[in-house]
Scaffold this active site. Structure first.
Site, PDB file in Angstrom:
ATOM      1  N   THR A  42       0.813  -1.221   0.000  1.00  0.00           N
ATOM      2  CA  THR A  42       0.000   0.000   0.000  1.00  0.00           C
ATOM      3  C   THR A  42       0.852   1.279   0.000  1.00  0.00           C
ATOM      4  O   THR A  42       0.316   2.370  -0.130  1.00  0.00           O
ATOM      5  CB  THR A  42      -0.962   0.012   1.212  1.00  0.00           C
ATOM      6  N   VAL A  68      -6.500  -1.644  -3.153  1.00  0.00           N
ATOM      7  CA  VAL A  68      -7.566  -2.398  -3.825  1.00  0.00           C
ATOM      8  C   VAL A  68      -8.946  -1.761  -3.665  1.00  0.00           C
ATOM      9  O   VAL A  68      -9.899  -2.195  -4.303  1.00  0.00           O
ATOM     10  CB  VAL A  68      -7.629  -3.877  -3.349  1.00  0.00           C
ATOM     11  N   SER A 146     -11.561 -17.435   3.602  1.00  0.00           N
ATOM     12  CA  SER A 146     -11.237 -17.808   4.997  1.00  0.00           C
ATOM     13  C   SER A 146     -12.218 -18.876   5.459  1.00  0.00           C
ATOM     14  O   SER A 146     -13.379 -18.896   5.021  1.00  0.00           O
ATOM     15  CB  SER A 146     -11.374 -16.592   5.905  1.00  0.00           C
ATOM     16  N   TYR A 159     -16.346  -9.591   8.229  1.00  0.00           N
ATOM     17  CA  TYR A 159     -15.314 -10.427   7.592  1.00  0.00           C
ATOM     18  C   TYR A 159     -15.927 -11.713   7.035  1.00  0.00           C
ATOM     19  O   TYR A 159     -15.654 -12.110   5.901  1.00  0.00           O
ATOM     20  CB  TYR A 159     -14.256 -10.732   8.648  1.00  0.00           C
ATOM     21  N   ALA A 160     -16.792 -12.359   7.827  1.00  0.00           N
ATOM     22  CA  ALA A 160     -17.427 -13.606   7.374  1.00  0.00           C
ATOM     23  C   ALA A 160     -18.307 -13.351   6.158  1.00  0.00           C
ATOM     24  O   ALA A 160     -18.323 -14.152   5.209  1.00  0.00           O
ATOM     25  CB  ALA A 160     -18.244 -14.217   8.510  1.00  0.00           C
ATOM     26  N   ALA A 161     -19.028 -12.235   6.175  1.00  0.00           N
ATOM     27  CA  ALA A 161     -19.901 -11.906   5.037  1.00  0.00           C
ATOM     28  C   ALA A 161     -19.065 -11.647   3.791  1.00  0.00           C
ATOM     29  O   ALA A 161     -19.397 -12.099   2.690  1.00  0.00           O
ATOM     30  CB  ALA A 161     -20.749 -10.676   5.367  1.00  0.00           C
ATOM     31  N   LYS A 163     -16.067 -12.822   3.076  1.00  0.00           N
ATOM     32  CA  LYS A 163     -15.430 -14.051   2.583  1.00  0.00           C
ATOM     33  C   LYS A 163     -16.458 -14.999   1.971  1.00  0.00           C
ATOM     34  O   LYS A 163     -16.185 -15.633   0.954  1.00  0.00           O
ATOM     35  CB  LYS A 163     -14.648 -14.738   3.704  1.00  0.00           C
ATOM     36  N   ILE A 192      -3.683 -19.123  10.272  1.00  0.00           N
ATOM     37  CA  ILE A 192      -2.326 -19.188   9.748  1.00  0.00           C
ATOM     38  C   ILE A 192      -1.461 -18.230  10.565  1.00  0.00           C
ATOM     39  O   ILE A 192      -1.925 -17.150  10.950  1.00  0.00           O
ATOM     40  CB  ILE A 192      -2.300 -18.787   8.246  1.00  0.00           C
TER      41      ILE A 192
HETATM   42  P1  NAI Z   1      -1.663  -9.548   6.661  1.00  0.00           P
HETATM   43  O1  NAI Z   1      -2.413  -8.542   7.462  1.00  0.00           O
HETATM   44  O2  NAI Z   1      -0.369 -10.071   7.155  1.00  0.00           O
HETATM   45  O3  NAI Z   1      -1.459  -9.002   5.155  1.00  0.00           O
HETATM   46  C1  NAI Z   1      -2.516  -8.404   4.461  1.00  0.00           C
HETATM   47  C2  NAI Z   1      -1.987  -7.770   3.191  1.00  0.00           C
HETATM   48  O4  NAI Z   1      -3.074  -7.061   2.561  1.00  0.00           O
HETATM   49  C3  NAI Z   1      -0.883  -6.764   3.459  1.00  0.00           C
HETATM   50  O5  NAI Z   1       0.107  -6.901   2.461  1.00  0.00           O
HETATM   51  C4  NAI Z   1      -1.602  -5.439   3.342  1.00  0.00           C
HETATM   52  O6  NAI Z   1      -0.750  -4.377   2.929  1.00  0.00           O
HETATM   53  C5  NAI Z   1      -2.614  -5.758   2.258  1.00  0.00           C
HETATM   54  N1  NAI Z   1      -3.719  -4.793   2.225  1.00  0.00           N
HETATM   55  C6  NAI Z   1      -4.518  -4.396   3.243  1.00  0.00           C
HETATM   56  N2  NAI Z   1      -5.369  -3.437   2.801  1.00  0.00           N
HETATM   57  C7  NAI Z   1      -5.105  -3.243   1.487  1.00  0.00           C
HETATM   58  C8  NAI Z   1      -5.635  -2.373   0.483  1.00  0.00           C
HETATM   59  N3  NAI Z   1      -6.640  -1.512   0.725  1.00  0.00           N
HETATM   60  N4  NAI Z   1      -5.115  -2.444  -0.766  1.00  0.00           N
HETATM   61  C9  NAI Z   1      -4.118  -3.304  -1.038  1.00  0.00           C
HETATM   62  N5  NAI Z   1      -3.558  -4.131  -0.139  1.00  0.00           N
HETATM   63  C10 NAI Z   1      -4.052  -4.098   1.120  1.00  0.00           C
HETATM   64  O7  NAI Z   1      -2.711 -10.718   6.417  1.00  0.00           O
HETATM   65  P2  NAI Z   1      -2.526 -12.284   6.100  1.00  0.00           P
HETATM   66  O8  NAI Z   1      -2.757 -13.000   7.353  1.00  0.00           O
HETATM   67  O9  NAI Z   1      -1.306 -12.539   5.304  1.00  0.00           O
HETATM   68  O10 NAI Z   1      -3.828 -12.501   5.196  1.00  0.00           O
HETATM   69  C11 NAI Z   1      -3.834 -12.527   3.789  1.00  0.00           C
HETATM   70  C12 NAI Z   1      -5.197 -12.964   3.310  1.00  0.00           C
HETATM   71  O11 NAI Z   1      -5.511 -14.236   3.874  1.00  0.00           O
HETATM   72  C13 NAI Z   1      -6.335 -12.027   3.738  1.00  0.00           C
HETATM   73  O12 NAI Z   1      -7.285 -11.932   2.702  1.00  0.00           O
HETATM   74  C14 NAI Z   1      -6.931 -12.722   4.930  1.00  0.00           C
HETATM   75  O13 NAI Z   1      -8.284 -12.386   5.113  1.00  0.00           O
HETATM   76  C15 NAI Z   1      -6.754 -14.176   4.532  1.00  0.00           C
HETATM   77  N6  NAI Z   1      -6.764 -15.087   5.653  1.00  0.00           N
HETATM   78  C16 NAI Z   1      -5.797 -15.051   6.642  1.00  0.00           C
HETATM   79  C17 NAI Z   1      -5.862 -15.946   7.677  1.00  0.00           C
HETATM   80  C18 NAI Z   1      -4.848 -15.982   8.777  1.00  0.00           C
HETATM   81  O14 NAI Z   1      -5.016 -16.793   9.689  1.00  0.00           O
HETATM   82  N7  NAI Z   1      -3.801 -15.193   8.741  1.00  0.00           N
HETATM   83  C19 NAI Z   1      -6.929 -16.931   7.776  1.00  0.00           C
HETATM   84  C20 NAI Z   1      -7.861 -16.901   6.699  1.00  0.00           C
HETATM   85  C21 NAI Z   1      -7.766 -16.006   5.687  1.00  0.00           C
END
Ligand code: NAI
Length: 252
Positions: A42, A68, A146, A159-161, A163, A192
């Site tokens: 970002t 995004v 998720s 978040y659930a909605a 996903k 994760i």
């Molecule tokens: P994180 O918080 O470590 O990384 C999220 C990424 O999204 C970062 O690079 C951030 O800069 C980017 N981001 C946030 N807002 C943005 C925007 N407006 N425009 C562009 N980029 C943006 O999260 P993580 O854990 O790596 O998660 C990645 C994906 O996996 C997410 O969609 C999350 O919902 C999903 N997820 C994660 C889980 C977990 O346990 N960590 C479990 C299930 C799903």
């Protein structure tokens, strides 16, 4: 894995939100399979860190700035990656946020931000990429959902909605694009080990662990491996599917 299964040479991949966590692992994995990778952050600083990370890992890739939630930003990122490498035929919608709160306390701004960042973004990104995929008669759209989209989770209605919506989008778009050999799938991680889950209170993490048959959090690379599978040859006959990668905490 046979070598040709993993071979993404000549393909351009765009991975949103790859400054850290799951997105970074996905970008690295696709790059290691031979794809040219555009990873997004970002901020300019974040984008530079992604470029540096790619070059220190021997990956032909570039870091770009992308928000995004902004169509304008999506268009300029698309233009930048296309000028540098050509049109991305692999799109991974990974960027996501949480704004957790119990429903009665959830402010409309937290609802809107999560829907916009986690769901509308997938629409925006796919719309920007899909024309070149259909023209090429080949494409892969992989949405990072998720487990919460299937199970629900107290404190995460937004978040659930988002996903669950993303998984519906995945199925509908898969039906529209199948005839052009573009597959659209979702990967639904459980818990994760990333910044997102490190932010949870220790007590919550311990409670979560008790619900996971494998007894541990997942690693980002275990999600990346499934994404690479869907992007590669071996995953070519899967579309409209949500693959759950959650250590058994939810079994569909
Ligand atoms: P994180 O918080 O470590 O990384 C999220 C990424 O999204 C970062 O690079 C951030 O800069 C980017 N981001 C946030 N807002 C943005 C925007 N407006 N425009 C562009 N980029 C943006 O999260 P993580 O854990 O790596 O998660 C990645 C994906 O996996 C997410 O969609 C999350 O919902 C999903 N997820 C994660 C889980 C977990 O346990 N960590 C479990 C299930 C799903």
């Amino acid at each position: 894995m046979r070598k040709d299964d993993a071979d993404l040479a000549g393909k351009v991949a765009l991975v949103t939100g790859s400054s850290r966590g799951i997105g970074r692992a996905i970008a690295l994995r696709l790059g290691a399979a031979g794809a040219k990778v555009a990873g997004t952050a970002t901020t300019e600083q974040g984008a530079q860190a992604i470029s540096d990370f790619f070059s220190s890992n021997g990956i032909d890739g570039v870091g770009l700035v992308l928000d995004v939630t902004s169509s304008q930003s999506v268009d300029s990122a698309l233009q930048a990656v296309t000028e540098r490498f050509g049109s991305p035929l692999i799109l991974v919608n990974n960027a996501g946020i949480t704004r957790d709160n119990l429903f009665v306390r959830m402010r409309e701004v937290d609802w809107d931000q999560v829907i916009n960042t986690n769901l509308s973004s997938a629409y925006r990104m796919a719309r920007a990429c899909v024309r070149s995929m259909t023209r090429s008669q080949w494409g892969r759209i992989i949405n990072i959902s998720s487990v919460v989209g299937s199970m629900g989770n107290a404190g995460q209605v937004n978040y659930a909605a988002a996903k669950a919506g993303m998984e519906g989008l995945t199925r509908a778009l898969a039906r529209e694009l199948g005839g052009r050999q573009v597959t659209v799938n979702a990967v639904a991680p459980g818990f994760i080990d990333t910044d997102m889950t490190r932010a949870l209170p220790e007590k919550t993490r311990a409670q979560i662990l008790e619900t996971i048959p494998l007894g541990r959090l997942g690693q980002a690379d275990e999600i990346a491996a499934v994404v690479a599978f869907l992007a590669g040859r071996s995953g070519g006959y899967i579309t409209g599917e949500t693959l759950h990668v959650n250590g058994g905490m939810f079994m569909s």
